[in-house]
Design a protein around this motif. Structure first.
Motif, PDB file in Angstrom:
ATOM      1  N   UNK A  49      -0.888  -0.531  19.777  1.00 47.94           N
ATOM      2  CA  UNK A  49      -0.058   0.667  19.654  1.00 47.94           C
ATOM      3  C   UNK A  49      -0.714   1.820  20.396  1.00 47.94           C
ATOM      4  N   UNK A  50       0.091   2.684  20.982  1.00 51.51           N
ATOM      5  CA  UNK A  50      -0.418   3.819  21.736  1.00 51.51           C
ATOM      6  C   UNK A  50      -1.029   4.853  20.799  1.00 51.51           C
ATOM      7  N   UNK A  51      -1.797   5.782  21.389  1.00 49.82           N
ATOM      8  CA  UNK A  51      -2.364   6.882  20.603  1.00 49.82           C
ATOM      9  C   UNK A  51      -1.260   7.680  19.922  1.00 49.82           C
ATOM     10  N   UNK A  52      -0.161   7.919  20.659  1.00 46.43           N
ATOM     11  CA  UNK A  52       0.974   8.634  20.083  1.00 46.43           C
ATOM     12  C   UNK A  52       1.555   7.856  18.905  1.00 46.43           C
ATOM     13  N   UNK A  53       1.737   6.544  19.088  1.00 51.21           N
ATOM     14  CA  UNK A  53       2.302   5.725  18.027  1.00 51.21           C
ATOM     15  C   UNK A  53       1.428   5.707  16.785  1.00 51.21           C
ATOM     16  N   UNK A  54       0.113   5.609  16.983  1.00 50.21           N
ATOM     17  CA  UNK A  54      -0.799   5.601  15.847  1.00 50.21           C
ATOM     18  C   UNK A  54      -0.754   6.930  15.101  1.00 50.21           C
ATOM     19  N   UNK A  55      -0.664   8.023  15.869  1.00 52.05           N
ATOM     20  CA  UNK A  55      -0.599   9.341  15.238  1.00 52.05           C
ATOM     21  C   UNK A  55       0.691   9.491  14.423  1.00 52.05           C
ATOM     22  N   UNK A  56       1.836   9.125  15.029  1.00 52.27           N
ATOM     23  CA  UNK A  56       3.103   9.248  14.321  1.00 52.27           C
ATOM     24  C   UNK A  56       3.141   8.348  13.081  1.00 52.27           C
ATOM     25  N   UNK A  57       2.628   7.149  13.221  1.00 57.43           N
ATOM     26  CA  UNK A  57       2.643   6.254  12.067  1.00 57.43           C
ATOM     27  C   UNK A  57       1.760   6.791  10.945  1.00 57.43           C
ATOM     28  N   UNK A  58       0.589   7.354  11.298  1.00 55.32           N
ATOM     29  CA  UNK A  58      -0.284   7.904  10.268  1.00 55.32           C
ATOM     30  C   UNK A  58       0.390   9.050   9.530  1.00 55.32           C
ATOM     31  N   UNK A  59       1.221   9.816  10.245  1.00 57.29           N
ATOM     32  CA  UNK A  59       1.920  10.927   9.601  1.00 57.29           C
ATOM     33  C   UNK A  59       3.129  10.443   8.799  1.00 57.29           C
ATOM     34  N   UNK A  60       3.769   9.356   9.235  1.00 56.20           N
ATOM     35  CA  UNK A  60       4.831   8.769   8.409  1.00 56.20           C
ATOM     36  C   UNK A  60       4.258   8.231   7.103  1.00 56.20           C
ATOM     37  N   UNK A  61       3.080   7.610   7.203  1.00 54.73           N
ATOM     38  CA  UNK A  61       2.476   6.978   6.030  1.00 54.73           C
ATOM     39  C   UNK A  61       2.074   7.991   4.963  1.00 54.73           C
ATOM     40  N   UNK A  62       1.724   9.203   5.377  1.00 49.49           N
ATOM     41  CA  UNK A  62       1.258  10.174   4.384  1.00 49.49           C
ATOM     42  C   UNK A  62       2.415  10.945   3.730  1.00 49.49           C
ATOM     43  N   UNK A  63       3.633  10.808   4.258  1.00 51.33           N
ATOM     44  CA  UNK A  63       4.790  11.521   3.718  1.00 51.33           C
ATOM     45  C   UNK A  63       5.603  10.558   2.867  1.00 51.33           C
ATOM     46  N   UNK A  64       5.717  10.828   1.590  1.00 54.59           N
ATOM     47  CA  UNK A  64       6.451   9.924   0.708  1.00 54.59           C
ATOM     48  C   UNK A  64       7.955  10.171   0.810  1.00 54.59           C
ATOM     49  N   UNK A  65       8.760   9.172   0.466  1.00 49.14           N
ATOM     50  CA  UNK A  65      10.220   9.369   0.455  1.00 49.14           C
ATOM     51  C   UNK A  65      10.636  10.528  -0.454  1.00 49.14           C
ATOM     52  N   UNK A  66       9.920  10.709  -1.557  1.00 45.61           N
ATOM     53  CA  UNK A  66      10.239  11.816  -2.465  1.00 45.61           C
ATOM     54  C   UNK A  66      10.046  13.158  -1.761  1.00 45.61           C
ATOM     55  N   UNK A  67       9.005  13.242  -0.918  1.00 46.09           N
ATOM     56  CA  UNK A  67       8.774  14.479  -0.171  1.00 46.09           C
ATOM     57  C   UNK A  67       9.968  14.817   0.712  1.00 46.09           C
ATOM     58  N   UNK A  68      10.598  13.766   1.240  1.00 46.66           N
ATOM     59  CA  UNK A  68      11.729  13.963   2.155  1.00 46.66           C
ATOM     60  C   UNK A  68      13.079  13.918   1.441  1.00 46.66           C
ATOM     61  N   UNK A  69      13.054  13.792   0.115  1.00 40.91           N
ATOM     62  CA  UNK A  69      14.298  13.761  -0.647  1.00 40.91           C
ATOM     63  C   UNK A  69      15.059  12.466  -0.506  1.00 40.91           C
ATOM     64  N   UNK A  70      14.353  11.350  -0.300  1.00 37.99           N
ATOM     65  CA  UNK A  70      15.017  10.076  -0.063  1.00 37.99           C
ATOM     66  C   UNK A  70      14.873   9.090  -1.215  1.00 37.99           C
ATOM     67  N   UNK A  71      14.261   9.506  -2.304  1.00 33.40           N
ATOM     68  CA  UNK A  71      14.032   8.577  -3.407  1.00 33.40           C
ATOM     69  C   UNK A  71      15.342   8.217  -4.098  1.00 33.40           C
ATOM     70  N   UNK A  72      15.523   6.917  -4.310  1.00 29.83           N
ATOM     71  CA  UNK A  72      16.707   6.436  -5.035  1.00 29.83           C
ATOM     72  C   UNK A  72      16.243   5.706  -6.292  1.00 29.83           C
ATOM     73  N   UNK A  73      16.940   5.915  -7.376  1.00 32.15           N
ATOM     74  CA  UNK A  73      16.574   5.297  -8.654  1.00 32.15           C
ATOM     75  C   UNK A  73      16.528   3.776  -8.513  1.00 32.15           C
ATOM     76  N   UNK A  74      15.429   3.189  -8.963  1.00 34.04           N
ATOM     77  CA  UNK A  74      15.304   1.739  -8.969  1.00 34.04           C
ATOM     78  C   UNK A  74      14.961   1.119  -7.635  1.00 34.04           C
TER      79      UNK A  74
END
Length: 305
Positions: free
Chosen positions: A1-26
């Motif tokens: 993976x590119x440096x850009x890809x690794x950076x973006x993935x690391x930032x996706x990993x630290x942001x939870x779905x709840x942080x983005x308002x995407x959590x669904x019950x169950x």
């Protein structure tokens, strides 16, 4: 993976779905962070386009797309700037890696700082010069004139902080200092992708230090800034400073670092003791006719490859 890809993935990993308002019950998820398709949807781009960007196959992302990704990922200002550099390698400023020299004016300013530790650092954390107290605090086990030797003989703060037992033990919060250092090196390495010496330094530290390697893998990005630094000196005890960093406008990449403290404070009193002990040790190591003076910092020969 590119440096850009690794950076973006690391930032996706630290942001939870709840942080983005995407959590669904169950809902059960295989990974805790945001999925590619979720980030793409929130940023208003297609999954295909975002996937190509993360894989390093799109080198012409617009400001609007990068700003949207930075917003969704909640990037800091430094991280946002880092994203732009990584996403546009063809447009990134290819900065000339000229030898870093200590100008005469900078040497005069450093010599004038007498009651506080101070030093000048280059972009790779090379120590281009230090004053008497800076040397006494950070690395009295090295020669005072070590920064003037240049090349591989010149000390770097990165090697001292990571690999040197004496300097490492100085920091009360060494782990925090390590994270600050790694975040800065991530930032500057993207700005200077053609700096072979910088790449070599980072590779050396990754190989020689598991601590450095593990923090490097997190892709933290942050520029150096002022803050409180606490030291535990083996001779004079606890020292607390406000670390002030002044970037030298006419010398890109160079920083004057001053460790400031209030006059009359316990740290100021202990610094005075340290200065006295250091001066006594210096006089014991030089001929008597030279013992009355301490070598001044000069710009001559202060250059790095």
């Amino acid at each position: 993976m590119s440096e850009l890809g690794e950076f973006l993935r690391s930032r996706r990993d630290r942001l939870t779905p709840a942080d983005a308002g995407l959590t669904r019950a169950g809902e059960r998820r295989r990974v805790p962070g945001l999925r590619r398709e979720e980030l793409a949807q929130l940023a208003g781009v297609s999954v295909t386009y975002y996937t190509r960007l993360e894989q390093g196959q799109s080198r012409n992302a617009s400001d609007a797309v990068l700003d949207a990704l930075a917003r969704v990922l909640r990037l800091s200002d430094d991280e946002h700037a880092h994203l732009r550099v990584l996403a546009r390698p063809a447009r990134a400023l290819r900065r000339t890696n000229r030898p870093q020299r200590l100008r005469a004016g900078t040497a005069l300013v450093l010599n004038a700082v007498r009651d506080m530790p101070a030093f000048v650092l280059g972009r790779r954390t090379d120590i281009l010069a230090w004053n008497r107290l800076g040397h006494a605090l950070i690395a009295p086990h090295l020669d005072f004139d070590a920064p003037s030797r240049g090349g591989a003989a010149r000390p770097t703060m990165a090697r001292l902080i990571v690999l040197d037992t004496y300097t490492r033990d100085l920091y009360v919060h060494w782990r925090r200092k390590l994270e600050d250092l790694v975040s800065y090196l991530r930032l500057v390495s993207a700005q200077h992708p053609d700096d072979a010496a910088l790449t070599s330094l980072i590779g050396e530290l990754c190989v020689k230090s598991e601590d450095f390697s593990s923090v490097w893998a997190r892709h933290g990005v942050r520029d150096c800034g002022p803050g409180i630094r606490e030291y535990r000196h083996p001779l004079v005890g606890e020292l607390t400073f406000t670390e002030e960093i002044m970037r030298l406008q006419d010398d890109p990449g160079q920083r004057l670092v001053v460790l400031a403290t209030e006059p009359g404070s316990p740290t100021a009193e202990r610094l005075a003791l340290l200065a006295s002990l250091h001066a006594t040790a210096a006089r014991a190591c030089v001929p008597s006719e030279a013992a009355s003076t301490h070598p001044a910092i000069t710009p001559a020969e202060h250059q790095a490859g």
